[in-house]
Write an enzyme that holds these catalytic residues in place. Structure first.
Site, PDB file in Angstrom:
ATOM      1  N   CYS A   2       0.830  -1.213   0.000  1.00 14.57           N
ATOM      2  CA  CYS A   2       0.000   0.000   0.000  1.00 14.57           C
ATOM      3  C   CYS A   2       0.859   1.254   0.000  1.00 14.57           C
ATOM      4  O   CYS A   2       1.960   1.275   0.542  1.00 14.57           O
ATOM      5  CB  CYS A   2      -0.882   0.026   1.236  1.00 14.57           C
ATOM      6  SG  CYS A   2      -1.880  -1.440   1.438  1.00 14.57           S
ATOM      7  N   ARG A  27       4.950   0.205  -6.012  1.00 16.87           N
ATOM      8  CA  ARG A  27       4.952  -0.565  -4.768  1.00 16.87           C
ATOM      9  C   ARG A  27       4.038  -1.780  -4.855  1.00 16.87           C
ATOM     10  O   ARG A  27       4.171  -2.710  -4.059  1.00 16.87           O
ATOM     11  CB  ARG A  27       4.480   0.324  -3.605  1.00 16.87           C
ATOM     12  CG  ARG A  27       5.408   1.475  -3.303  1.00 16.87           C
ATOM     13  CD  ARG A  27       4.776   2.428  -2.310  1.00 16.87           C
ATOM     14  NE  ARG A  27       4.655   1.858  -0.988  1.00 16.87           N
ATOM     15  CZ  ARG A  27       5.564   1.949  -0.024  1.00 16.87           C
ATOM     16  NH1 ARG A  27       6.679   2.602  -0.252  1.00 16.87           N
ATOM     17  NH2 ARG A  27       5.367   1.403   1.148  1.00 16.87           N
ATOM     18  N   TRP A  73      -3.111  -2.636  -1.424  1.00 10.31           N
ATOM     19  CA  TRP A  73      -2.720  -4.005  -1.793  1.00 10.31           C
ATOM     20  C   TRP A  73      -3.468  -4.889  -0.800  1.00 10.31           C
ATOM     21  O   TRP A  73      -3.147  -4.911   0.388  1.00 10.31           O
ATOM     22  CB  TRP A  73      -1.210  -4.163  -1.650  1.00 10.31           C
ATOM     23  CG  TRP A  73      -0.657  -5.441  -2.197  1.00 10.31           C
ATOM     24  CD1 TRP A  73      -0.298  -5.705  -3.487  1.00 10.31           C
ATOM     25  CD2 TRP A  73      -0.350  -6.642  -1.463  1.00 10.31           C
ATOM     26  NE1 TRP A  73       0.199  -6.978  -3.595  1.00 10.31           N
ATOM     27  CE2 TRP A  73       0.177  -7.582  -2.373  1.00 10.31           C
ATOM     28  CE3 TRP A  73      -0.473  -7.013  -0.127  1.00 10.31           C
ATOM     29  CZ2 TRP A  73       0.580  -8.851  -2.000  1.00 10.31           C
ATOM     30  CZ3 TRP A  73      -0.077  -8.288   0.257  1.00 10.31           C
ATOM     31  CH2 TRP A  73       0.450  -9.193  -0.684  1.00 10.31           C
ATOM     32  N   ASN A  99      -1.724   2.132   6.049  1.00  9.33           N
ATOM     33  CA  ASN A  99      -0.881   1.014   5.607  1.00  9.33           C
ATOM     34  C   ASN A  99      -0.560   0.176   6.827  1.00  9.33           C
ATOM     35  O   ASN A  99      -0.314   0.739   7.901  1.00  9.33           O
ATOM     36  CB  ASN A  99       0.462   1.502   5.053  1.00  9.33           C
ATOM     37  CG  ASN A  99       0.317   2.185   3.730  1.00  9.33           C
ATOM     38  OD1 ASN A  99      -0.759   2.234   3.165  1.00  9.33           O
ATOM     39  ND2 ASN A  99       1.418   2.746   3.236  1.00  9.33           N
ATOM     40  N   GLY A 100      -0.492  -1.130   6.661  1.00  9.72           N
ATOM     41  CA  GLY A 100      -0.167  -1.996   7.793  1.00  9.72           C
ATOM     42  C   GLY A 100      -1.346  -2.908   8.101  1.00  9.72           C
ATOM     43  O   GLY A 100      -2.276  -3.036   7.296  1.00  9.72           O
ATOM     44  N   GLU A 480      18.193 -17.133  -8.617  1.00 10.93           N
ATOM     45  CA  GLU A 480      17.723 -15.790  -8.957  1.00 10.93           C
ATOM     46  C   GLU A 480      17.173 -15.751 -10.395  1.00 10.93           C
ATOM     47  O   GLU A 480      16.157 -15.111 -10.671  1.00 10.93           O
ATOM     48  CB  GLU A 480      18.873 -14.778  -8.765  1.00 10.93           C
ATOM     49  CG  GLU A 480      18.633 -13.375  -9.298  1.00 10.93           C
ATOM     50  CD  GLU A 480      17.436 -12.641  -8.689  1.00 10.93           C
ATOM     51  OE1 GLU A 480      16.779 -13.176  -7.789  1.00 10.93           O
ATOM     52  OE2 GLU A 480      17.143 -11.530  -9.165  1.00 10.93           O
ATOM     53  N   LYS A 484      13.463 -14.579 -11.278  1.00  7.30           N
ATOM     54  CA  LYS A 484      13.172 -13.485 -12.212  1.00  7.30           C
ATOM     55  C   LYS A 484      12.181 -13.948 -13.275  1.00  7.30           C
ATOM     56  O   LYS A 484      11.218 -13.258 -13.578  1.00  7.30           O
ATOM     57  CB  LYS A 484      14.449 -13.019 -12.937  1.00  7.30           C
ATOM     58  CG  LYS A 484      15.360 -12.068 -12.258  1.00  7.30           C
ATOM     59  CD  LYS A 484      14.877 -10.660 -12.023  1.00  7.30           C
ATOM     60  CE  LYS A 484      14.072 -10.533 -10.779  1.00  7.30           C
ATOM     61  NZ  LYS A 484      14.719 -10.342  -9.532  1.00  7.30           N
ATOM     62  N   GLU A 487       8.595 -14.558 -11.712  1.00 10.68           N
ATOM     63  CA  GLU A 487       7.817 -13.420 -11.205  1.00 10.68           C
ATOM     64  C   GLU A 487       7.327 -12.484 -12.295  1.00 10.68           C
ATOM     65  O   GLU A 487       6.278 -11.874 -12.136  1.00 10.68           O
ATOM     66  CB  GLU A 487       8.526 -12.674 -10.067  1.00 10.68           C
ATOM     67  CG  GLU A 487       9.767 -11.933 -10.403  1.00 10.68           C
ATOM     68  CD  GLU A 487      10.395 -11.231  -9.193  1.00 10.68           C
ATOM     69  OE1 GLU A 487       9.710 -10.987  -8.188  1.00 10.68           O
ATOM     70  OE2 GLU A 487      11.584 -10.914  -9.267  1.00 10.68           O
ATOM     71  N   HIS A 503      19.287 -36.347  -8.697  1.00  9.35           N
ATOM     72  CA  HIS A 503      18.670 -36.902  -7.488  1.00  9.35           C
ATOM     73  C   HIS A 503      17.156 -36.739  -7.472  1.00  9.35           C
ATOM     74  O   HIS A 503      16.539 -36.816  -6.415  1.00  9.35           O
ATOM     75  CB  HIS A 503      19.293 -36.262  -6.239  1.00  9.35           C
ATOM     76  CG  HIS A 503      20.750 -36.566  -6.084  1.00  9.35           C
ATOM     77  ND1 HIS A 503      21.230 -37.824  -5.833  1.00  9.35           N
ATOM     78  CD2 HIS A 503      21.846 -35.775  -6.204  1.00  9.35           C
ATOM     79  CE1 HIS A 503      22.553 -37.806  -5.772  1.00  9.35           C
ATOM     80  NE2 HIS A 503      22.952 -36.569  -6.002  1.00  9.35           N
ATOM     81  N   LYS A 602       6.434  -4.169  -4.378  1.00  7.10           N
ATOM     82  CA  LYS A 602       7.859  -3.832  -4.330  1.00  7.10           C
ATOM     83  C   LYS A 602       8.389  -3.879  -2.903  1.00  7.10           C
ATOM     84  O   LYS A 602       9.486  -4.349  -2.653  1.00  7.10           O
ATOM     85  CB  LYS A 602       8.060  -2.426  -4.909  1.00  7.10           C
ATOM     86  CG  LYS A 602       9.506  -1.977  -4.982  1.00  7.10           C
ATOM     87  CD  LYS A 602      10.261  -2.792  -5.987  1.00  7.10           C
ATOM     88  CE  LYS A 602      11.733  -2.440  -6.070  1.00  7.10           C
ATOM     89  NZ  LYS A 602      12.483  -3.506  -6.768  1.00  7.10           N
TER      90      LYS A 602
HETATM   91  C1  AGP Z   1      12.642  -9.309  -6.317  1.00  9.71           C
HETATM   92  O1  AGP Z   1      12.580  -9.391  -7.689  1.00  9.71           O
HETATM   93  C2  AGP Z   1      11.440  -9.515  -5.591  1.00  9.71           C
HETATM   94  N1  AGP Z   1      10.294  -8.967  -6.126  1.00  9.71           N
HETATM   95  C3  AGP Z   1      11.469  -9.800  -4.115  1.00  9.71           C
HETATM   96  O2  AGP Z   1      11.861 -11.131  -4.008  1.00  9.71           O
HETATM   97  C4  AGP Z   1      12.378  -8.946  -3.195  1.00  9.71           C
HETATM   98  O3  AGP Z   1      13.707  -9.171  -3.509  1.00  9.71           O
HETATM   99  C5  AGP Z   1      12.082  -9.290  -1.737  1.00  9.71           C
HETATM  100  O4  AGP Z   1      10.750  -8.987  -1.437  1.00  9.71           O
HETATM  101  C6  AGP Z   1      13.011  -8.587  -0.774  1.00  9.71           C
HETATM  102  O5  AGP Z   1      12.900  -7.201  -0.861  1.00  9.71           O
HETATM  103  P1  AGP Z   1      13.954  -6.246  -0.195  1.00  9.71           P
HETATM  104  O6  AGP Z   1      15.249  -6.445  -0.883  1.00  9.71           O
HETATM  105  O7  AGP Z   1      13.390  -4.871  -0.412  1.00  9.71           O
HETATM  106  O8  AGP Z   1      14.029  -6.613   1.247  1.00  9.71           O
END
Ligand code: AGP
Length: 607
Positions: A2, A27, A73, A99-100, A480, A484, A487, A503, A602
């Protein structure tokens, strides 16, 4: 997650609020709304979906010089217009954004219902507005403070009351809130991107702070009415950095910024002569650093893969036992904090709830915790014992790219410091410093592969499942690469260490399941080639990321992305850039919303 924006001043508030919300889009959100005050009246407009839906519903000549806005959100209650914020009380004079999460909202809600209050939404946030309304006797600040005493949970709140025109009252506990000081106008927002077009003078609110803002000034107190003296900071970046700058997506822009962002993270920190590095903010003496006998690095998501690379590196190069832990796990493990162990938390946003709460738990147990963060003034760096800002500049795309390579940069520098304090020779240190200094240029060379990577990504974009395989330092890069791809393209992808394939996961290999192999020219190359052959024998398509000139690997693979030859420790930087480009091209080919992928946020400020 949010986003909040609040404005009071002399301009039309509606336009400023909608524009601020647009800047907070990154965000992650699913609905938005504003409440604008004109003299002693508030107007409320809320819409499900993108900000453009809200924009279309806001009259272009809407009067009013103060108000609040929100991107939601969803956590409690489905995504619809009613559950969107702001929430209003029955009088229509009081509105809040939040927010929260209010943990005890159910009991407050039931009590208020018994007292005759009618709720319109399913959200936890709505209890806040009705509680403030219950205690309101002509002083919004006082009513908010009384209401807060009943709430359990986390909040960033901004409230307005039509009987107190052009005044905003904000409170923070666990969800970020920043005050922006303009010329005859003031802003309150969950991050500075919402206000950077108007001011660079900001005050970061701390947990427990209450701020009362009108267009000419502000006052901060704690819940017990004690006045607080707050420091005004200047934001160190410009609005241009949160524009797309001709790129179709923020993610592509941020991928292509990496030669500069990595360079920025090293600037002034490399010592070529001594073969070491300098990191001013660690707040630890050489003696204290020498006494460290274990390093534990916590993080979430992409940052956790940077943490894994660094744990490998610390053991390999500095010979210090090190491990990476997921923030969401370590907090509930009742972690054993031993003397001599140094903790790092890695977070782009500096606000990730899992990481922040894990850090607090460790500090409660007496641990020394250093932060590696990007967002200046965010909660993690403010609460940690010291640390390093990675200076990668604002990262707007939800998928983290440049922050990852900058996190690596910071941790490589730390590793070098630790190694040189122990048994690494000056010559070895100098060799690593020189290799690190070449990385920005080598990343630029990887970026030149853009069209080749696009061709390969387009070829396999129809596939439903991928493997990403690496070993040693490139194993976290495989994880990673898979993250990527999933997501932003929504294709299922698994990251594995190549040695584990046989395995179990190899059962899934077939003509339609590509494997992306990361093949550096280090001691594990031969082993990885064997793993490639195992896949080939089962007719699995292979995409290799290999070192320039490695024809043996290219002959086995169906497609190859070449990266320049480098010091073997530097391949994580180069390979990850290739995988970021691969994921980006796949998502574009599939017409996905690259910068704001579905369901993601984000800054993940809930557990
Ligand atoms: C990254 O592409 C992500 N969307 C997510 O995994 C992110 O890295 C994670 O939420 C951690 O965020 P931060 O680095 O702001 O703590």
């Amino acid at each position: 997650m949010c986003g909040i924006v609040g404005y009071c001043g002399n301009r039309d508030a509606a336009g400023i609020l909608v524009e601020g919300l647009k800047r907070l889009e990154y965000r992650g959100y699913d609905s938005s709304g504003i409440s604008v005050g004109f003299e002693n009246n508030l107007t409320l407009i809320k819409k499900k979906g993108k900000i453009n839906n809200l924009k279309a519903a806001v009259p272009s000549d809407m009067p009013g010089n103060y108000g609040i806005g929100h991107t939601r959100w969803a956590t409690h209650g489905e995504v619809n217009d009613i559950n969107a914020h702001p929430h209003m009380d029955a009088s229509g004079k009081l509105a809040i954004v939040h927010n929260g999460i209010i943990e005890n909202y159910m009991s407050i809600r039931n009590k208020l219902i018994k007292e005759g209050v009618e709720f319109t939404s399913e959200t936890d946030s709505e209890v806040i507005v009705h509680l403030i309304s219950k205690y309101y006797e002509g002083d919004l600040e006082k009513a908010l403070k009384t209401a807060l005493k009943h709430l359990k949970g986390t909040y960033g709140i901004v409230a307005v009351h039509a009987n107190e025109p052009c005044r905003l009252v904000g409170a923070r506990n666990g969800s970020p809130l920043v005050l922006g000081i303009g010329d005859g106008e003031m802003f309150l927002a969950s991050d500075v991107t919402a206000m950077i077009a108007y001011t660079k003078q900001v005050v970061y609110m701390e947990d427990g702070d209450i701020v009362v803002v009108d267009k000419d000034g502000f006052r901060t107190t704690d819940l017990r009415d004690n006045e607080l003296d707050k420091e005004i900071s200047t934001v160190g970046w410009d609005i241009g950095e949160i524009e797309k700058d001709g790129y179709p997506t923020f993610m592509e822009k941020e991928i292509f910024e990496q030669p500069e962002s990595v360079l920025r993270g090293m600037k002034g920190r490399l010592d070529f002569e001594q073969g070491t590095a300098k990191l001013g903010g660690l707040n630890m003496s050489s003696r204290e650093l020498r006494m460290v006998n274990r390093v534990i690095i916590l993080a979430a998501g992409t940052s956790s893969y940077a943490a894994m690379v660094c744990a490998y590196l610390l053991e390999k190069v500095a010979r210090i036992p090190a491990s990476a832990e997921l923030s969401s796990e370590i907090r509930y493990k009742n972690p054993i904090v031993e003397p001599g162990t140094l903790y790092f938390v890695v977070s782009q946003s500096g606000e990730t709830a899992d990481t922040l709460y894990a850090m607090r738990e460790l500090k409660r147990k007496g641990a020394t915790v250093l932060g590696i963060c990007n967002v200046v003034g965010s909660t993690i760096p403010r609460e940690s014992d010291g640390g390093v800002y990675i200076h990668s500049g604002p990262e707007i795309a939800v998928a983290s790219t440049k922050a990852f390579t900058s996190q690596l940069t910071a941790m490589y520098l730390f590793t070098l410091i630790m190694a040189r304090m122990r048994d690494m020779s000056t010559q070895q240190g100098q060799m690593i410093v020189e290799s690190l200094a070449k990385v920005p240029e080598q990343i630029a060379t990887v970026l030149e592969q853009n069209m080749n990577i696009k061709t390969i990504a387009d070829k396999y974009a129809h596939c439903h499942s991928f493997f990403f395989l690496g070993r040693g330092l490139t194993y976290p890069i495989a994880l990673e690469g898979a993250l990527k791809l999933k997501e932003i393209s929504y294709i299922h992808a698994e990251g594995y260490t190549a040695g584990e394939l046989k395995h179990g996961p190899i059962a899934l290999i077939n003509e339609e399941t590509p494997s992306v192999f990361l093949v550096p020219d280090d001691g594990l190359r031969e082993k990885i080639i064997s793993n490639m052959k195992e896949v080939k024998a089962r007719k699995g398509p292979i995409i290799a990321v290999a070192v320039e000139g490695d024809t043996e690997v290219a002959d086995i693979a169906d497609d190859t992305i070449f990266i320049p030859k480098a010091n073997e420790l530097m391949y994580p930087f180069l390979m990850v850039v290739a995988l970021q480009m691969y994921a980006h091209h796949t998502a574009v080919k599939l017409d996905r919303n690259v910068d704001q992928p579905r369901n993601l946020a984000k800054s993940v400020t809930v557990e």
